[in-house]
Design a protein around this motif. Structure first.
Motif, mmCIF file in Angstrom:
data_model
loop_
_atom_site.group_PDB
_atom_site.id
_atom_site.type_symbol
_atom_site.label_atom_id
_atom_site.label_comp_id
_atom_site.label_asym_id
_atom_site.label_seq_id
_atom_site.Cartn_x
_atom_site.Cartn_y
_atom_site.Cartn_z
ATOM 1 N N VAL A 96 -127.347 -64.826 48.757
ATOM 2 C CA VAL A 96 -127.262 -64.592 50.472
ATOM 3 C C VAL A 96 -125.436 -64.900 51.167
ATOM 4 O O VAL A 96 -124.580 -65.163 50.592
ATOM 5 C CB VAL A 96 -127.470 -66.347 51.429
ATOM 6 N N HIS A 97 -125.116 -64.245 52.014
ATOM 7 C CA HIS A 97 -123.547 -63.910 52.379
ATOM 8 C C HIS A 97 -123.311 -63.990 53.771
ATOM 9 O O HIS A 97 -124.175 -63.787 54.976
ATOM 10 C CB HIS A 97 -123.317 -62.034 52.222
ATOM 11 N N VAL A 98 -122.536 -65.198 53.649
ATOM 12 C CA VAL A 98 -121.824 -65.490 55.226
ATOM 13 C C VAL A 98 -120.673 -64.961 55.509
ATOM 14 O O VAL A 98 -119.582 -64.646 54.809
ATOM 15 C CB VAL A 98 -122.473 -66.923 55.317
ATOM 16 N N ALA A 99 -120.679 -64.794 56.944
ATOM 17 C CA ALA A 99 -119.385 -64.809 57.563
ATOM 18 C C ALA A 99 -118.584 -65.235 57.398
ATOM 19 O O ALA A 99 -118.378 -66.518 57.204
ATOM 20 C CB ALA A 99 -119.189 -63.845 58.355
ATOM 21 N N PRO A 100 -116.981 -64.867 57.490
ATOM 22 C CA PRO A 100 -115.389 -65.720 57.239
ATOM 23 C C PRO A 100 -115.843 -66.894 58.791
ATOM 24 O O PRO A 100 -116.691 -66.383 59.862
ATOM 25 C CB PRO A 100 -114.217 -65.171 57.616
ATOM 26 N N TYR A 101 -115.285 -67.749 58.225
ATOM 27 C CA TYR A 101 -115.175 -68.759 60.102
ATOM 28 C C TYR A 101 -114.066 -69.172 60.062
ATOM 29 O O TYR A 101 -112.889 -69.741 59.352
ATOM 30 C CB TYR A 101 -115.779 -70.069 59.150
ATOM 31 N N LEU A 102 -113.638 -69.181 61.094
ATOM 32 C CA LEU A 102 -112.447 -69.033 61.925
ATOM 33 C C LEU A 102 -112.969 -70.176 62.996
ATOM 34 O O LEU A 102 -113.739 -70.296 63.660
ATOM 35 C CB LEU A 102 -112.018 -67.615 62.509
ATOM 36 N N ASP A 103 -111.157 -71.232 63.236
ATOM 37 C CA ASP A 103 -111.404 -71.911 64.165
ATOM 38 C C ASP A 103 -111.049 -71.416 65.371
ATOM 39 O O ASP A 103 -111.134 -70.441 65.226
ATOM 40 C CB ASP A 103 -110.179 -73.103 63.929
ATOM 41 N N ASP A 104 -110.956 -72.629 66.221
ATOM 42 C CA ASP A 104 -111.050 -71.561 67.911
ATOM 43 C C ASP A 104 -109.303 -71.494 68.391
ATOM 44 O O ASP A 104 -109.674 -70.195 69.323
ATOM 45 C CB ASP A 104 -111.224 -72.789 68.805
ATOM 46 N N GLU A 105 -108.701 -71.325 67.476
ATOM 47 C CA GLU A 105 -107.413 -70.984 67.534
ATOM 48 C C GLU A 105 -107.183 -69.382 66.821
ATOM 49 O O GLU A 105 -106.382 -68.894 66.624
ATOM 50 C CB GLU A 105 -106.152 -71.859 66.733
#
Length: 444
Positions: A96-105
């Motif tokens: 399974v592939h997941v997207a990059p995770y970015l914070d609120d900034e």
């Protein structure tokens, strides 16, 4: 290449009611005894039981007291939690592939990643379906996540403060809330808002007349509220809503959502400062024909009676994102398991047993949905519902204190599955003690 001596890899995508219960059950059994590695993937850091979102939106529930931190839950129940949103499934490589995770900034927290599986369980829940109605995306609010609920609550409180501070007369739409969809979410939100908006005003916003200025409307395309439930429940619920002063519009199709309100198909305009879309259910668009798996028009993964997807026995689906046959529905005419919390709870138990059978080389069993009825909470005013099926051998309308107790017990069953009896009992006692000293409505 996979190490043939490595443990069986179970990956669960989606940490809603069903997914988190499943990860906890498997962690406490297979993970504890070293029989398999359990990984839960979700795009959020914490879990909130979805049927509680209307309470967060109205401000009647303190979310911090009911949130479950995925990392902490994983630590105590011997599974792994990984942060990220599903983007693809590679069935050939079983990843399974997941997207990059970015914070609120906008800063990168985790890169795009892939996780190998031997058994994959998809449990990503559902979203509201706006059916392409103009203006919903631009001007409507939804209750699909805790972020949505918090956004609505903030806008509701700000609307009251704004109305109190302004020196000009209120515009026609000010302090009016239109809820599109009279299913359980819409009805429960309407009842809660009747109380909480008045309590917010009572905190010193004396220039707002709650009885005259605040108006909540419910709009339903069907000919009655709660159209999926028995007519007697609908009639009792509508009578109570009208008694509370909620405007109920049935057989009313929404043609457009505007900045200042809602336009119905018959040309009527309902002024509203806040519009909530709570109609229709579909699975996330990402699932539509993902990895060649069979899906229906609502993007749900079609599953066999074993809860395995029709085109891949290594992939299970459960909860709102799965289309599971229910032969007993409609007096034996057949149908599909409804998107309810009790279904996700039952399927989590069933899939946990299925995975243990797979590891033991035993044949899988078919899932059978047991309908214990439906309950709708109308806040402190009442709870209505029907108990049915194997629980009583028939169909019984219930309301009042007993129905309220049954409604609370549904959430307690979810908490018991996650935390066990001792912790739930102590937490419940602590909430009862502190509830007397805390404000009834949260303003933040």
């Amino acid at each position: 290449m996979r190490n043939p001596d490595s443990k069986h890899q179970v990956v669960i995508v989606g940490g809603g009611a069903g997914g988190l219960e499943l990860a906890t059950r498997l962690g406490d059994s297979l993970g504890k005894h070293g029989e398999a590695d359990i990984t839960l993937i979700d795009k959020n850091r914490t879990h909130v039981w979805k049927p509680k979102l209307h309470e967060i939106a109205s401000g009647s529930m303190d979310m911090s007291a009911h949130e479950v931190d995925y990392l902490a839950q994983a630590h105590w129940h011997r599974f792994r939690f990984r942060l990220g949103e599903l983007t693809a499934i590679d069935r050939e490589r079983r990843e399974v592939h997941v997207a990059p995770y970015l914070d609120d900034e906008g800063r990168l927290v985790t890169p795009a990643r892939a996780f190998a599986y031997d058994t994959l369980v998809v449990s990503v829940g559902s979203l509201s379906n706006d059916f392409g109605t103009p203006g919903v995306r631009e001007h409507g609010l939804r209750l699909e996540s805790k972020v949505d609920a918090q956004r609505f609550h903030a806008r509701m409180v700000n609307a009251c403060i704004r109305a109190h501070a302004q020196t000009t007369p209120l515009r026609p739409e000010q302090l009016h809330v239109a809820i599109i969809g009279a299913g359980a979410t819409g009805v429960e939100l309407a009842a809660e808002l009747h109380r909480t908006t008045r309590e917010v005003v009572a905190y010193g916003l004396d220039r707002v007349d709650a009885e005259k200025d605040i108006q909540v409307s419910v709009i339903e395309a069907a000919d009655r509220v709660l159209p999926a439930l028995p007519p007697r429940m609908s009639a009792a619920t509508e009578a109570l809503l009208r008694k509370l002063g909620v405007d109920v519009h049935t057989s009313a199709k929404v043609a457009e959502v505007r900045p200042e309100g809602v336009r119905l198909a018959d040309g009527r305009i309902l002024p509203a400062e806040l519009v909530v879309w709570a109609a229709g259910v579909k699975a996330p668009d990402l699932l539509k024909e993902i990895a060649g798996l069979e899906t229906n028009r609502s993007n749900q993964l079609v599953v066999l009676p074993t809860l395995q997807t029709t085109r891949d026995p290594d992939i299970f689906a459960m909860g709102d994102c799965a289309q599971c046959a229910w032969p007993e529905a409609n007096d034996g005419k057949g149908g599909f398991v409804p998107p309810r919390a009790q279904a996700a709870h039952q399927q989590a138990s069933h899939v946990a047993a299925q995975i243990r059978r797979r590891l033991a080389g035993k044949p899988l069993k078919n899932y059978r949905y047991r309908d214990f009825g439906s309950l709708v909470s109308l806040g402190e005013f009442s709870t209505v519902g029907n108990m049915m099926g194997g629980l009583i051998g028939g169909n019984l309308m219930i309301e009042g204190s007993f129905a309220r107790l049954m409604y609370i017990s549904l959430y307690k069953m979810h908490e018991l599955a996650l935390h066990g009896f001792v912790k739930v009992a102590l937490d419940t006692l602590a909430r009862l003690i502190t509830r007397r000293t805390e404000p009834h409505v949260k303003l933040h």
